[in-house]
Motif scaffolding. Structure first.
Motif: not given
Length: 192
Positions: A38, A62, A29, A11, A16
């Motif tokens: 990922s 996300l 991402n 994150h 996302s």
């Protein structure tokens, strides 16, 4: 919740791309044209995993997903997660713990074009696989108010260096081949 911890590690941007298939869940991402993260969470990580529609491919927020997944705290005893999705309808998530049910509807967007970070025409001679917790710690320690982040590999010293450069100066963090931080480090000279 391993699922939540894995998502926290990738994150670094709000949006996302979410791909849900019969094999599991994948989140990707992208911060720019040269960086991405990922994760793939195989269906075996869940007690029950059933996909009753075709594969799901959408863009989600996300940050909101993580907030929802942590609604019962960081270490709930036993949580059931149900995901419902139909095109043009929000992604519906239902969490249940000890009879308490919480529902969340996340708006979805059509996913942007996935970036192809293809380095196939370059002779790859440096291979570095880092544990996600260590990488997240590095990004937390660097001054992200700075304008530039450089990543350099020094094969002769067996070091990966992160350098944050800004108006007030720079900071750097060197990573050596330490098993707490690094899964695999294979560094050698560069050929053109």
């Amino acid at each position: 919740q391993i699922f939540t911890r894995i998502l926290i590690c990738i994150h670094f941007s709000e949006k996302s791309i979410c791909f849900i298939s019969t094999r599991g869940l994948k989140f990707a991402n992208f911060l720019s044209t040269s960086s991405s993260s990922s994760c793939f969470i195989p269906k075996q990580m869940f007690e029950v995993y059933r996909l009753v529609v075709e594969d799901i491919y959408c863009q989600i927020n996300l940050t909101l997903l993580l907030e929802f997944l942590q609604i019962f705290g960081s270490s709930p005893s036993h949580v059931t997660l149900l995901i419902h999705y139909r095109k043009h309808i929000p992604l519906q998530l239902i969490l249940e713990e000890n009879g308490v049910v919480t529902e969340c509807n996340l708006s979805t967007d059509h996913p942007f074009e996935l970036l192809d970070l293809n380095f196939g025409n370059v002779s790859t001679l440096c291979h570095f696989v880092m544990k996600p917790e260590g990488l997240k710690d590095i990004f937390n320690d660097l001054d992200m108010n700075n304008m530039t982040l450089e990543v350099a590999i020094f094969p002769e010293k067996q070091i990966l260096r992160f350098i944050s450069i800004g108006v007030l100066g720079h900071s750097q963090i060197d990573i050596s081949n330490h098993p707490d931080m690094v899964e695999k480090m294979q560094l050698c000279s560069i050929h053109e």
